[in-house]
Design a protein around this motif. Sequence first.
Motif, PDB file in Angstrom:
ATOM      1  N   LEU A 129       7.269  67.255  96.014  1.00  0.00           N
ATOM      2  CA  LEU A 129       6.656  67.229  94.649  1.00  0.00           C
ATOM      3  C   LEU A 129       7.957  67.821  93.737  1.00  0.00           C
ATOM      4  O   LEU A 129       8.263  67.062  92.862  1.00  0.00           O
ATOM      5  N   HIS A 130       8.558  68.609  94.478  1.00  0.00           N
ATOM      6  CA  HIS A 130       9.667  69.299  93.699  1.00  0.00           C
ATOM      7  C   HIS A 130      10.852  68.501  93.447  1.00  0.00           C
ATOM      8  O   HIS A 130      11.516  68.369  92.343  1.00  0.00           O
ATOM      9  N   LYS A 131      11.043  67.536  94.456  1.00  0.00           N
ATOM     10  CA  LYS A 131      12.192  66.490  94.520  1.00  0.00           C
ATOM     11  C   LYS A 131      11.794  65.346  93.574  1.00  0.00           C
ATOM     12  O   LYS A 131      12.333  64.898  92.694  1.00  0.00           O
ATOM     13  N   ASP A 132      10.308  65.003  93.683  1.00  0.00           N
ATOM     14  CA  ASP A 132       9.874  63.871  92.808  1.00  0.00           C
ATOM     15  C   ASP A 132       9.820  64.210  91.354  1.00  0.00           C
ATOM     16  O   ASP A 132      10.207  63.328  90.691  1.00  0.00           O
ATOM     17  N   TYR A 133       9.484  65.502  91.235  1.00  0.00           N
ATOM     18  CA  TYR A 133       9.325  65.764  89.895  1.00  0.00           C
ATOM     19  C   TYR A 133      10.791  65.975  89.356  1.00  0.00           C
ATOM     20  O   TYR A 133      11.041  65.768  87.720  1.00  0.00           O
ATOM     21  N   GLY A 134      11.808  66.562  89.766  1.00  0.00           N
ATOM     22  CA  GLY A 134      13.073  66.436  89.448  1.00  0.00           C
ATOM     23  C   GLY A 134      13.842  65.156  89.154  1.00  0.00           C
ATOM     24  O   GLY A 134      14.405  65.098  88.127  1.00  0.00           O
ATOM     25  N   ILE A 135      13.547  64.344  89.747  1.00  0.00           N
ATOM     26  CA  ILE A 135      13.931  62.858  89.575  1.00  0.00           C
ATOM     27  C   ILE A 135      13.264  62.252  88.313  1.00  0.00           C
ATOM     28  O   ILE A 135      13.861  61.903  87.525  1.00  0.00           O
ATOM     29  N   TRP A 136      11.972  62.543  87.991  1.00  0.00           N
ATOM     30  CA  TRP A 136      11.149  62.177  87.047  1.00  0.00           C
ATOM     31  C   TRP A 136      11.856  62.818  85.803  1.00  0.00           C
ATOM     32  O   TRP A 136      11.808  62.269  84.765  1.00  0.00           O
ATOM     33  N   LEU A 137      12.035  64.175  85.657  1.00  0.00           N
ATOM     34  CA  LEU A 137      12.711  64.883  84.509  1.00  0.00           C
ATOM     35  C   LEU A 137      13.837  64.473  84.330  1.00  0.00           C
ATOM     36  O   LEU A 137      14.318  64.032  83.293  1.00  0.00           O
ATOM     37  N   GLY A 138      14.570  63.984  85.325  1.00  0.00           N
ATOM     38  CA  GLY A 138      16.054  63.257  84.988  1.00  0.00           C
ATOM     39  C   GLY A 138      15.793  62.088  84.382  1.00  0.00           C
ATOM     40  O   GLY A 138      16.654  61.321  83.421  1.00  0.00           O
ATOM     41  N   GLN A 139      14.789  61.004  84.834  1.00  0.00           N
ATOM     42  CA  GLN A 139      14.643  59.833  84.336  1.00  0.00           C
ATOM     43  C   GLN A 139      14.076  59.968  82.909  1.00  0.00           C
ATOM     44  O   GLN A 139      14.748  59.162  81.725  1.00  0.00           O
ATOM     45  N   GLN A 140      13.432  61.012  82.510  1.00  0.00           N
ATOM     46  CA  GLN A 140      12.894  61.005  80.863  1.00  0.00           C
ATOM     47  C   GLN A 140      13.989  61.652  80.273  1.00  0.00           C
ATOM     48  O   GLN A 140      14.423  61.279  79.216  1.00  0.00           O
ATOM     49  N   SER A 141      14.848  62.350  80.750  1.00  0.00           N
ATOM     50  CA  SER A 141      16.142  62.959  80.052  1.00  0.00           C
ATOM     51  C   SER A 141      17.055  61.707  79.892  1.00  0.00           C
ATOM     52  O   SER A 141      17.509  61.927  78.633  1.00  0.00           O
ATOM     53  N   LYS A 142      17.278  61.013  80.608  1.00  0.00           N
ATOM     54  CA  LYS A 142      18.252  59.905  80.476  1.00  0.00           C
ATOM     55  C   LYS A 142      17.622  59.063  79.214  1.00  0.00           C
ATOM     56  O   LYS A 142      18.274  58.443  78.407  1.00  0.00           O
ATOM     57  N   LEU A 143      16.556  58.519  79.623  1.00  0.00           N
ATOM     58  CA  LEU A 143      15.743  57.750  78.597  1.00  0.00           C
ATOM     59  C   LEU A 143      15.951  58.180  77.078  1.00  0.00           C
ATOM     60  O   LEU A 143      16.253  57.740  76.007  1.00  0.00           O
ATOM     61  N   PHE A 144      15.593  59.750  77.161  1.00  0.00           N
ATOM     62  CA  PHE A 144      15.729  60.272  75.599  1.00  0.00           C
ATOM     63  C   PHE A 144      17.153  60.383  75.090  1.00  0.00           C
ATOM     64  O   PHE A 144      17.475  59.811  74.352  1.00  0.00           O
TER      65      PHE A 144
END
Length: 362
Positions: free
Chosen positions: A66-81
């Motif tokens: 979850l720690h890794k998956d959530y880190g990737i998800w945060l990165g994806q949301q940040s990049k889109l923004f």
Amino acid sequence: MRIYKVLGLMSGTSLDGLDIAYCHIWEENGKWNFSIKETAEIDYSDEMREYLKNAIHLSEQDHEKLHKDYGIWLGQQSKLFIDELGEEVDFIASHGHTSHHRPEDGVTFQLGDGQLLANTSGMQVVCDFRTKDVSLNGQGAPLVPIGDKLLFHEYDFCLNLGGISNISFDKKGERIAYDIGMANMPLNYITHEMGLAYDENGKLARSGKLDHSLLLKLNNQKYYSLPYPKSTGYEWFTSEIVPLIEASKISNEDLLHTFIHHNCEQIAFAALKYKNNSKSNSKLLATGGGALNQFFMDTLQDKLGSSIEVVVPNKTLIAYKEALVFALMGILRLEGKTNVLKSVTGATFDSCSGKVFFPEEN
């Protein structure tokens, strides 16, 4: 004068979603200033919300995933923004999402792997702001008071109403802050049981009646009698408060009404206890999701009386103040300046906290 352009990321205990704030922050004539330029709130899917909510119960292996998956998800949301923003960004400051917080056992954990966040977003990242303070025998919380001190010093009290309520103020030249207790956590728990995301403006709560028996049980919680520095979280809520909700036979409206009265009594007790009695017109800045609940604000003003004025700022600051402060904390970390105060957390000394990650080249 350097203007830092920072993306602040915040996910709170109320599990509403991810708050993103693109901030310009600068220091001028010894004072820090800010402008929140763009914001976004990314709602969690039901699956993600449950995943994060139950993180505390996961096995070590599943928690790491979850720690890794959530880190990737945060990165994806940040990049889109960032791509949509089309503006220069210096770095990302991420609070992550707290899955474990037991400072008395030397344990705190913020989900959202910093390296994977950096790799996925392509940006430098500062994150994990709590661990160092806990290693110094501090509570690792609350962290926002450094921002209260540097950005909102004109207010006598700064109150944040997320899942948890916390307050900060100056006492004899030192910043004091601690978690008072609950804010939105019980309210969201009750409305989710009703199939609602939240109680808009506290309309349901306003229609309810006070249950004096439940109020007494809530006010008698052992946590409230502990001296500061102190902090609390989801573990306390699930172990001590949820059983009281589940055992109650009153209506959901009465539950919401009683919890708001309880929250406001505890907040008012804290503020009035530390009010500077030589000052007649003290001001309390209220931010976080609870400040959008009109019944919550009306009840709080009623409990505080005329000696402390509740100030509710614009909706952007209400919703994104914590993301803004983590952006500031990231700057202070990169400048090698104090960003966690021992007077707040009870640590051995002030610290410059946070871990820094750079995107790895393939």
